[in-house]
Design an enzyme around this catalytic site. Structure first.
Site, PDB file in Angstrom:
ATOM      1  N   ASP A  45       0.843  -1.201   0.000  1.00 51.73           N
ATOM      2  CA  ASP A  45       0.000   0.000   0.000  1.00 51.73           C
ATOM      3  C   ASP A  45       0.880   1.254   0.000  1.00 51.73           C
ATOM      4  O   ASP A  45       0.379   2.377  -0.084  1.00 51.73           O
ATOM      5  CB  ASP A  45      -0.996   0.002   1.151  1.00 51.73           C
ATOM      6  N   SER A  46       2.196   1.045   0.008  1.00 52.63           N
ATOM      7  CA  SER A  46       3.153   2.125  -0.220  1.00 52.63           C
ATOM      8  C   SER A  46       2.918   2.792  -1.572  1.00 52.63           C
ATOM      9  O   SER A  46       3.409   3.897  -1.822  1.00 52.63           O
ATOM     10  CB  SER A  46       4.584   1.587  -0.159  1.00 52.63           C
ATOM     11  N   ASP A  84      -1.011  -6.449  -0.225  1.00 53.48           N
ATOM     12  CA  ASP A  84      -1.223  -5.686   1.009  1.00 53.48           C
ATOM     13  C   ASP A  84      -2.712  -5.379   1.208  1.00 53.48           C
ATOM     14  O   ASP A  84      -3.384  -4.923   0.284  1.00 53.48           O
ATOM     15  CB  ASP A  84      -0.461  -4.360   0.923  1.00 53.48           C
ATOM     16  N   LYS A 112      -1.179  -9.512   3.248  1.00 56.09           N
ATOM     17  CA  LYS A 112      -0.454  -8.970   4.394  1.00 56.09           C
ATOM     18  C   LYS A 112      -1.334  -8.008   5.180  1.00 56.09           C
ATOM     19  O   LYS A 112      -2.043  -7.186   4.598  1.00 56.09           O
ATOM     20  CB  LYS A 112       0.820  -8.237   3.959  1.00 56.09           C
ATOM     21  N   GLU A 114      -1.378  -5.497   8.915  1.00 57.61           N
ATOM     22  CA  GLU A 114      -0.623  -4.882  10.000  1.00 57.61           C
ATOM     23  C   GLU A 114      -1.364  -5.034  11.326  1.00 57.61           C
ATOM     24  O   GLU A 114      -2.570  -4.787  11.400  1.00 57.61           O
ATOM     25  CB  GLU A 114      -0.442  -3.380   9.725  1.00 57.61           C
ATOM     26  N   GLU A 181       9.206  -3.986  10.744  1.00 58.30           N
ATOM     27  CA  GLU A 181       9.608  -2.697  10.182  1.00 58.30           C
ATOM     28  C   GLU A 181      10.073  -1.723  11.258  1.00 58.30           C
ATOM     29  O   GLU A 181       9.381  -1.502  12.251  1.00 58.30           O
ATOM     30  CB  GLU A 181       8.450  -2.082   9.390  1.00 58.30           C
TER      31      GLU A 181
END
Length: 265
Positions: A45-46, A84, A112, A114, A181
């Site tokens: 999602d960067s 993501d 993925k 978070e 991270e």
């Protein structure tokens, strides 16, 4: 190179072989990375920041992620593809199931997410339904507003111990991979030793089981700044494919990240 699966990565950890991972968002770069021998590609999602020019990842939608996952899939033959899950796309277990299915149908082999122990039930439900999960601890960019910015996490002992417990809980829930991270290198080592699934570091030291970089950082084309944990590999090679081959080689040999790229405490 044989097709990479989650089992491949787990076997690599068991044998002490380093895993090389990078982000990609389209077919052209994905094909170059695949041919260079990268083990996994994350459609991150960067993309909100490096493609859309956003200040953070918050505005990215599940439709954005599915579109770019489709693009990457068309360029890949052997590399494992991780999609993501964007901000608030897995706030409930039901939401997670619907949105993870979209990414898998778009071409991802794993999704993925978070977060810590609060994700346990969600991960269990996805794995039960045939969706592999990569977890993500430390600096989780979707929580940037809670953290008050992009800051190193796990520097105090209580937070570090909680992160280790979260990692263990995520593994028990069924996660097969864990991104770490922006945490101190010693904590990256401790977490990697505390769980049997592979850890993929970005600013987490050299003792994780593998590394991941945003492709724009690795190729020296980020428009804002170069993070401490990154390295401009194209500056050393002058060629995109050779840059990625050098990145893979340096990770494999344990030369990257170096002392200049890690947070010691």
């Amino acid at each position: 190179m044989a097709k990479i699966t989650t089992s491949t990565l787990i076997k690599m950890k068991q044998q002490g072989e380093k895993i090389s991972t990078i982000t990609a968002y389209d077919a052209s770069f994905a094909k170059i990375f695949d041919q260079a021998g990268i083990h996994a590609i994350l459609i991150g999602d960067s993309l909100g920041m490096v493609l859309q020019g956003q200040d953070d990842t918050i505005p990215v939608s599940i439709e954005d992620m599915a579109y770019h996952t489709q693009c990457v899939k068309r360029g890949v033959e052997n590399t494992l593809i991780i999609g993501d899950m964007p901000f608030m796309s897995y706030a409930t277990t039901e939401q997670a199931q619907i949105n993870a299915a979209k990414l898998m149908q778009a071409g991802a082999s794993m999704v993925k997410m978070e977060g810590g122990a609060w994700l346990v039930d969600t991960i269990k439900s996805l794995v039960e339904r045939g969706i592999p999960v990569c977890a993500h601890l430390g600096l989780t960019p979707q929580s940037v507003n809670v953290f008050g910015g992009f800051k190193v996490q796990g520097r105090d002992d209580a937070q570090a111990q909680q992160m280790i417990k979260d990692a263990q809980a995520l593994e028990v829930a069924g996660a097969q991979l864990l991104v770490l991270e922006c945490i101190p290198a010693p904590l990256g080592k401790s977490i990697s030793e505390a769980i049997s699934i592979p850890t993929i570091g970005i600013g987490a030291g050299k003792d994780t089981d593998g590394q991941i970089l945003v492709m724009h950082d690795a190729l020296g084309i980020s428009c804002s700044y170069m993070p401490k944990f990154s390295r401009n590999f194209i500056k050393e090679t002058g060629d995109i494919k050779k840059a990625i081959e050098l990145y893979i080689s340096e990770v494999t040999k344990g030369n990257f990240p170096g002392e200049d790229h890690i947070f010691k405490s």
